[in-house]
Design an enzyme around this catalytic site. Sequence first.
Site, PDB file in Angstrom:
ATOM      1  NE  ARG A  40      -2.257  -2.437   2.634  1.00  0.00           N
ATOM      2  CZ  ARG A  40      -2.463  -2.822   3.872  1.00  0.00           C
ATOM      3  NH1 ARG A  40      -3.332  -2.192   4.613  1.00  0.00           N
ATOM      4  NH2 ARG A  40      -1.797  -3.836   4.379  1.00  0.00           N
ATOM      5  CD  GLU A  87       0.813 -11.548  17.756  1.00  0.00           C
ATOM      6  OE1 GLU A  87       0.176 -11.919  18.737  1.00  0.00           O
ATOM      7  OE2 GLU A  87       0.310 -10.981  16.755  1.00  0.00           O
TER       8      GLU A  87
HETATM    9  P1  AMP Z   1       4.260  -2.969  11.340  1.00  0.00           P
HETATM   10  O1  AMP Z   1       5.510  -3.532  10.734  1.00  0.00           O
HETATM   11  O2  AMP Z   1       3.787  -3.703  12.555  1.00  0.00           O
HETATM   12  O3  AMP Z   1       4.375  -1.470  11.606  1.00  0.00           O
HETATM   13  O4  AMP Z   1       3.106  -3.199  10.305  1.00  0.00           O
HETATM   14  C1  AMP Z   1       2.967  -2.345   9.285  1.00  0.00           C
HETATM   15  C2  AMP Z   1       2.397  -2.992   8.060  1.00  0.00           C
HETATM   16  O5  AMP Z   1       1.328  -3.895   8.351  1.00  0.00           O
HETATM   17  C3  AMP Z   1       1.868  -1.882   7.207  1.00  0.00           C
HETATM   18  O6  AMP Z   1       2.404  -2.038   5.916  1.00  0.00           O
HETATM   19  C4  AMP Z   1       0.379  -2.036   7.254  1.00  0.00           C
HETATM   20  O7  AMP Z   1      -0.112  -1.987   5.948  1.00  0.00           O
HETATM   21  C5  AMP Z   1       0.084  -3.390   7.889  1.00  0.00           C
HETATM   22  N1  AMP Z   1      -0.820  -3.294   9.067  1.00  0.00           N
HETATM   23  C6  AMP Z   1      -0.496  -3.571  10.347  1.00  0.00           C
HETATM   24  N2  AMP Z   1      -1.545  -3.396  11.177  1.00  0.00           N
HETATM   25  C7  AMP Z   1      -2.568  -2.972  10.404  1.00  0.00           C
HETATM   26  C8  AMP Z   1      -3.938  -2.589  10.667  1.00  0.00           C
HETATM   27  N3  AMP Z   1      -4.472  -2.595  11.896  1.00  0.00           N
HETATM   28  N4  AMP Z   1      -4.685  -2.188   9.625  1.00  0.00           N
HETATM   29  C9  AMP Z   1      -4.161  -2.157   8.381  1.00  0.00           C
HETATM   30  N5  AMP Z   1      -2.904  -2.508   8.069  1.00  0.00           N
HETATM   31  C10 AMP Z   1      -2.110  -2.915   9.061  1.00  0.00           C
END
Ligand code: AMP
Length: 173
Positions: free
Chosen positions: A58, A95
């Site tokens: 995205r 996780e």
């Molecule tokens: P992180 O590495 O945990 O910061 O996860 C980020 C990636 O996971 C991003 O590219 C988001 O598109 C996706 N993501 C994580 N949590 C969500 C959520 N609650 N809603 C939508 N996309 C999420």
Amino acid sequence: MDLLSKIRNVPDFPKPGIQFKDITTLVGDAEAFGFVIDELARRYRGKGLTKVVGVESRGFIFGAALAHVLGIGFVPVRKAGKLPAETIRESYELEYGEATVELHVDALGTNDRVLLVDDLLATGGTLEAAARLIERSGASIHEIWVLIELAFLPGRARLKAWPLHAELVVTSE
Ligand code: AMP
């Protein structure tokens, strides 16, 4: 514009307990999508950026539109195994298990000053890995931009080595 109202909350996707922020409703709305890209262009025009780096998948939507408006190139950071030429890679903990992102080894160089873009900051693992790849290429990071920051998760702290701007800050689940 109330951008938050353009984002659809999907409960229990992709698994129970996760409130998924669905941006397809925002980017499908020409006015809302245009508003975000105009905001981005206003913030980053004239800053000496040479590339926009977007994170699969995205981050590509916002990053590519911005790169075009700024008149600079777009560089993808992709999940492992997708980029065809020689890459550098960074792995990070999830996780359950591990994820890897990659960047073409010749995509950036020491003369590049980049904006790193993704749609959403949760734990920050993905953006931290992407930022490391950019710096390993010798490029410098002007800022990290996300549309949505989930401020109840520790993403911002994890990315404290870099300036970070979130268009929308969500403080509760
Ligand atoms: P992180 O590495 O945990 O910061 O996860 C980020 C990636 O996971 C991003 O590219 C988001 O598109 C996706 N993501 C994580 N949590 C969500 C959520 N609650 N809603 C939508 N996309 C999420």
